[in-house]
Write a protein that holds these residues in place. Sequence first.
Motif, mmCIF file in Angstrom:
data_model
loop_
_atom_site.group_PDB
_atom_site.id
_atom_site.type_symbol
_atom_site.label_atom_id
_atom_site.label_comp_id
_atom_site.label_asym_id
_atom_site.label_seq_id
_atom_site.Cartn_x
_atom_site.Cartn_y
_atom_site.Cartn_z
ATOM 1 N N LYS A 4 0.835 -1.190 0.000
ATOM 2 C CA LYS A 4 0.000 0.000 0.000
ATOM 3 C C LYS A 4 0.872 1.242 0.000
ATOM 4 O O LYS A 4 2.025 1.213 0.444
ATOM 5 C CB LYS A 4 -0.903 0.015 1.232
ATOM 6 N N ALA A 5 0.274 2.345 -0.430
ATOM 7 C CA ALA A 5 0.981 3.619 -0.419
ATOM 8 C C ALA A 5 1.237 4.058 1.023
ATOM 9 O O ALA A 5 0.514 3.694 1.931
ATOM 10 C CB ALA A 5 0.147 4.667 -1.140
ATOM 11 N N LYS A 10 10.040 6.269 1.716
ATOM 12 C CA LYS A 10 11.233 6.902 1.156
ATOM 13 C C LYS A 10 10.994 7.305 -0.292
ATOM 14 O O LYS A 10 10.322 6.589 -1.042
ATOM 15 C CB LYS A 10 12.402 5.922 1.153
ATOM 16 N N VAL A 11 11.550 8.421 -0.683
ATOM 17 C CA VAL A 11 11.593 8.774 -2.089
ATOM 18 C C VAL A 11 12.708 7.923 -2.688
ATOM 19 O O VAL A 11 13.817 7.898 -2.154
ATOM 20 C CB VAL A 11 11.893 10.276 -2.275
ATOM 21 N N PHE A 17 17.287 1.911 -5.386
ATOM 22 C CA PHE A 17 17.224 1.202 -6.668
ATOM 23 C C PHE A 17 18.255 0.076 -6.723
ATOM 24 O O PHE A 17 17.964 -1.021 -7.206
ATOM 25 C CB PHE A 17 17.427 2.165 -7.835
ATOM 26 N N ALA A 18 19.462 0.327 -6.215
ATOM 27 C CA ALA A 18 20.510 -0.698 -6.230
ATOM 28 C C ALA A 18 20.143 -1.872 -5.331
ATOM 29 O O ALA A 18 20.289 -3.035 -5.723
ATOM 30 C CB ALA A 18 21.842 -0.078 -5.792
ATOM 31 N N GLU A 19 19.654 -1.572 -4.110
ATOM 32 C CA GLU A 19 19.269 -2.642 -3.182
ATOM 33 C C GLU A 19 18.090 -3.443 -3.736
ATOM 34 O O GLU A 19 18.070 -4.665 -3.657
ATOM 35 C CB GLU A 19 18.906 -2.056 -1.817
ATOM 36 N N LYS A 90 12.518 -3.747 4.647
ATOM 37 C CA LYS A 90 13.762 -3.109 5.088
ATOM 38 C C LYS A 90 14.355 -2.246 3.980
ATOM 39 O O LYS A 90 14.939 -1.209 4.243
ATOM 40 C CB LYS A 90 14.781 -4.159 5.544
ATOM 41 N N ILE A 91 14.193 -2.674 2.743
ATOM 42 C CA ILE A 91 14.734 -1.904 1.615
ATOM 43 C C ILE A 91 13.907 -0.651 1.370
ATOM 44 O O ILE A 91 14.454 0.439 1.227
ATOM 45 C CB ILE A 91 14.772 -2.778 0.330
ATOM 46 N N VAL A 92 12.566 -0.787 1.340
ATOM 47 C CA VAL A 92 11.723 0.349 0.942
ATOM 48 C C VAL A 92 11.335 1.259 2.100
ATOM 49 O O VAL A 92 10.849 2.363 1.880
ATOM 50 C CB VAL A 92 10.453 -0.108 0.193
ATOM 51 N N GLY A 93 11.515 0.824 3.335
ATOM 52 C CA GLY A 93 11.213 1.688 4.473
ATOM 53 C C GLY A 93 9.766 1.610 4.917
ATOM 54 O O GLY A 93 9.097 0.597 4.727
#
Length: 105
Positions: A4-5, A10-11, A17-19, A90-93
């Motif tokens: 969900k939004a 995080k922006v 993008f790398a992770e 964990k990557i996207v916050g």
Amino acid sequence: MTTKASETAKVPDEKLFAEMGAFIEELSAAGALLATGGLEPGGVRLVSEGGVITVTDGPFAESKEAVVGFALIEVRSQEEAVELGRRFRKIVGDGESMIQQVFGP
């Protein structure tokens, strides 16, 4: 897994993008990731009640409740799906994801 939004998410930046690219590559190489994608915020909502179907075009006021993306994975257990979901979060916050089993052949 659906996502969900979030108003505090995080922006995306180069690090994210790398992770995420490394995570997707790992899951793809393992054969666990079957599909992934984002969903446009508009959409069309269909509600049926008492035999009457109401069709409403989006976007919808409660966009924070809308599903914005998905990943279709094939894993051996719910625990494995949850672990992949933890790694994704964990990557996207901040935000919310949901894991649901797909039924069918």
